[in-house]
Structures are given as C-alpha cells and as structure tokens.
Design a protein around this motif. Structure first.
Motif, PDB file in Angstrom:
ATOM      1  N   ARG A  27      -8.733  18.893   6.314  1.00 12.33           N
ATOM      2  CA  ARG A  27      -9.331  19.499   5.130  1.00 12.33           C
ATOM      3  C   ARG A  27      -8.409  19.223   3.952  1.00 12.33           C
ATOM      4  O   ARG A  27      -7.190  19.312   4.089  1.00 12.33           O
ATOM      5  N   LEU A  28      -8.998  18.850   2.827  1.00  6.82           N
ATOM      6  CA  LEU A  28      -8.210  18.679   1.612  1.00  6.82           C
ATOM      7  C   LEU A  28      -7.945  20.046   1.004  1.00  6.82           C
ATOM      8  O   LEU A  28      -8.786  20.945   1.073  1.00  6.82           O
ATOM      9  N   VAL A  29      -6.774  20.186   0.396  1.00  8.68           N
ATOM     10  CA  VAL A  29      -6.382  21.445  -0.215  1.00  8.68           C
ATOM     11  C   VAL A  29      -6.118  21.197  -1.695  1.00  8.68           C
ATOM     12  O   VAL A  29      -5.334  20.304  -2.050  1.00  8.68           O
ATOM     13  N   GLU A  30      -6.779  21.987  -2.528  1.00  8.82           N
ATOM     14  CA  GLU A  30      -6.540  21.943  -3.972  1.00  8.82           C
ATOM     15  C   GLU A  30      -5.765  23.190  -4.367  1.00  8.82           C
ATOM     16  O   GLU A  30      -6.072  24.291  -3.902  1.00  8.82           O
ATOM     17  N   ILE A  31      -4.773  22.995  -5.208  1.00  9.68           N
ATOM     18  CA  ILE A  31      -4.004  24.121  -5.729  1.00  9.68           C
ATOM     19  C   ILE A  31      -4.018  24.020  -7.244  1.00  9.68           C
ATOM     20  O   ILE A  31      -3.635  22.985  -7.801  1.00  9.68           O
ATOM     21  N   ASN A  32      -4.501  25.075  -7.866  1.00  9.51           N
ATOM     22  CA  ASN A  32      -4.646  25.123  -9.325  1.00  9.51           C
ATOM     23  C   ASN A  32      -5.429  23.921  -9.854  1.00  9.51           C
ATOM     24  O   ASN A  32      -5.076  23.314 -10.865  1.00  9.51           O
ATOM     25  N   GLY A  33      -6.498  23.551  -9.136  1.00 13.27           N
ATOM     26  CA  GLY A  33      -7.402  22.510  -9.584  1.00 13.27           C
ATOM     27  C   GLY A  33      -6.987  21.090  -9.292  1.00 13.27           C
ATOM     28  O   GLY A  33      -7.685  20.153  -9.657  1.00 13.27           O
ATOM     29  N   GLU A  34      -5.862  20.893  -8.613  1.00  8.04           N
ATOM     30  CA  GLU A  34      -5.396  19.541  -8.287  1.00  8.04           C
ATOM     31  C   GLU A  34      -5.221  19.404  -6.781  1.00  8.04           C
ATOM     32  O   GLU A  34      -4.819  20.351  -6.099  1.00  8.04           O
ATOM     33  N   VAL A  35      -5.528  18.219  -6.257  1.00  8.22           N
ATOM     34  CA  VAL A  35      -5.360  17.983  -4.823  1.00  8.22           C
ATOM     35  C   VAL A  35      -3.876  18.071  -4.491  1.00  8.22           C
ATOM     36  O   VAL A  35      -3.050  17.356  -5.058  1.00  8.22           O
ATOM     37  N   ALA A  36      -3.553  18.976  -3.555  1.00  6.09           N
ATOM     38  CA  ALA A  36      -2.160  19.191  -3.163  1.00  6.09           C
ATOM     39  C   ALA A  36      -1.819  18.442  -1.888  1.00  6.09           C
ATOM     40  O   ALA A  36      -0.657  18.152  -1.633  1.00  6.09           O
ATOM     41  N   GLY A  37      -2.838  18.153  -1.073  1.00  5.53           N
ATOM     42  CA  GLY A  37      -2.563  17.436   0.159  1.00  5.53           C
ATOM     43  C   GLY A  37      -3.621  17.656   1.209  1.00  5.53           C
ATOM     44  O   GLY A  37      -4.690  18.205   0.950  1.00  5.53           O
ATOM     45  N   THR A  38      -3.283  17.243   2.407  1.00  7.78           N
ATOM     46  CA  THR A  38      -4.166  17.299   3.561  1.00  7.78           C
ATOM     47  C   THR A  38      -3.663  18.357   4.524  1.00  7.78           C
ATOM     48  O   THR A  38      -2.465  18.440   4.787  1.00  7.78           O
ATOM     49  N   ALA A  39      -4.593  19.147   5.051  1.00  7.68           N
ATOM     50  CA  ALA A  39      -4.234  20.167   6.038  1.00  7.68           C
ATOM     51  C   ALA A  39      -4.986  19.902   7.333  1.00  7.68           C
ATOM     52  O   ALA A  39      -6.177  19.623   7.325  1.00  7.68           O
ATOM     53  N   TYR A  40      -4.254  19.989   8.427  1.00 11.38           N
ATOM     54  CA  TYR A  40      -4.839  19.835   9.754  1.00 11.38           C
ATOM     55  C   TYR A  40      -4.969  21.188  10.450  1.00 11.38           C
ATOM     56  O   TYR A  40      -5.576  21.283  11.506  1.00 11.38           O
ATOM     57  N   ASN A  41      -4.376  22.228   9.833  1.00 15.37           N
ATOM     58  CA  ASN A  41      -4.420  23.581  10.380  1.00 15.37           C
ATOM     59  C   ASN A  41      -3.963  24.562   9.305  1.00 15.37           C
ATOM     60  O   ASN A  41      -3.574  24.147   8.207  1.00 15.37           O
ATOM     61  N   MET A  42      -3.988  25.850   9.632  1.00 16.37           N
ATOM     62  CA  MET A  42      -3.605  26.877   8.663  1.00 16.37           C
ATOM     63  C   MET A  42      -2.145  26.760   8.240  1.00 16.37           C
ATOM     64  O   MET A  42      -1.802  27.046   7.091  1.00 16.37           O
ATOM     65  N   LEU A  43      -1.287  26.349   9.150  1.00 18.14           N
ATOM     66  CA  LEU A  43       0.129  26.211   8.795  1.00 18.14           C
ATOM     67  C   LEU A  43       0.332  25.175   7.697  1.00 18.14           C
ATOM     68  O   LEU A  43       1.198  25.337   6.832  1.00 18.14           O
ATOM     69  N   ASP A  44      -0.476  24.121   7.707  1.00 22.08           N
ATOM     70  CA  ASP A  44      -0.393  23.115   6.646  1.00 22.08           C
ATOM     71  C   ASP A  44      -0.799  23.708   5.297  1.00 22.08           C
ATOM     72  O   ASP A  44      -0.208  23.379   4.271  1.00 22.08           O
ATOM     73  N   VAL A  45      -1.795  24.590   5.298  1.00 28.25           N
ATOM     74  CA  VAL A  45      -2.208  25.251   4.051  1.00 28.25           C
ATOM     75  C   VAL A  45      -1.050  26.084   3.515  1.00 28.25           C
ATOM     76  O   VAL A  45      -0.723  26.032   2.321  1.00 28.25           O
ATOM     77  N   ILE A  46      -0.400  26.823   4.388  1.00 23.42           N
ATOM     78  CA  ILE A  46       0.741  27.644   3.987  1.00 23.42           C
ATOM     79  C   ILE A  46       1.872  26.762   3.455  1.00 23.42           C
ATOM     80  O   ILE A  46       2.477  27.062   2.423  1.00 23.42           O
ATOM     81  N   ARG A  47       2.157  25.666   4.145  1.00 23.84           N
ATOM     82  CA  ARG A  47       3.226  24.746   3.714  1.00 23.84           C
ATOM     83  C   ARG A  47       2.932  24.169   2.338  1.00 23.84           C
ATOM     84  O   ARG A  47       3.805  24.140   1.466  1.00 23.84           O
ATOM     85  N   LEU A  48       1.700  23.746   2.101  1.00 23.33           N
ATOM     86  CA  LEU A  48       1.331  23.188   0.800  1.00 23.33           C
ATOM     87  C   LEU A  48       1.450  24.239  -0.305  1.00 23.33           C
ATOM     88  O   LEU A  48       1.905  23.937  -1.411  1.00 23.33           O
ATOM     89  N   ALA A  49       1.061  25.464   0.004  1.00 25.41           N
ATOM     90  CA  ALA A  49       1.182  26.550  -0.984  1.00 25.41           C
ATOM     91  C   ALA A  49       2.648  26.808  -1.320  1.00 25.41           C
ATOM     92  O   ALA A  49       3.003  26.964  -2.492  1.00 25.41           O
TER      93      ALA A  49
END
Length: 77
Positions: A27-49
């Motif tokens: 899943r792609l993750v956007e942070i503040n309207g910009e693509v922040a990276g790719t997540a393969y699980n919830m931990l990746d979302v936390i890491r990107l944040a």
C-alpha cells in the motif's frame, strides 16, 4: 470560515491507499499530501510516520490516519 470549522475539515495527516497487487502486495502511504513510501504492513506505516516526524501515531484515529480500500488489517487484494 472560523478556525473551528477549518479544524473540523482538516484532512488526515496520513493516508494509506488501497492494496496494490504484487509479490508481495503493498500500500502506498501519503503523509501531508505527498507520497512517503511503500508499506507492506502496519509497522511500515509507523516507520514512515516516524521518518516524517510524526512519532506518536494512533492507527485507529481517523483524524490522524485515513485507510482507503480497507482498514489497517487489509494487506492482500
């Protein structure tokens, strides 16, 4: 528009887009309207944040995280 009204309509800082089929799916993750990276699980979302400077993340708070195309447990198409 008042400040209270503006605050009520502020979009979530993090948007986790729908699952993209792949090997493995992601899943792609956007942070503040910009693509922040790719997540393969919830931990990746936390890491990107955390990398974006958002250290305290409540994955269940819709004011913080918007899950598109399935919730936080949806990681396969």
């Amino acid at each position: 528009m008042t400040n209270d009204a503006q605050e009520a309509f502020r979009p979530a800082a993090i948007v986790v887009l729908g699952v993209v089929p792949g090997d493995p799916p992601y899943r792609l993750v956007e942070i503040n309207g910009e693509v922040a990276g790719t997540a393969y699980n919830m931990l990746d979302v936390i890491r990107l944040a955390q990398q974006a400077g958002l250290p305290h993340l409540d994955l269940d708070d819709p004011a913080v995280v918007r899950w598109v195309g399935g919730g936080k447990y949806k990681w396969v198409p």
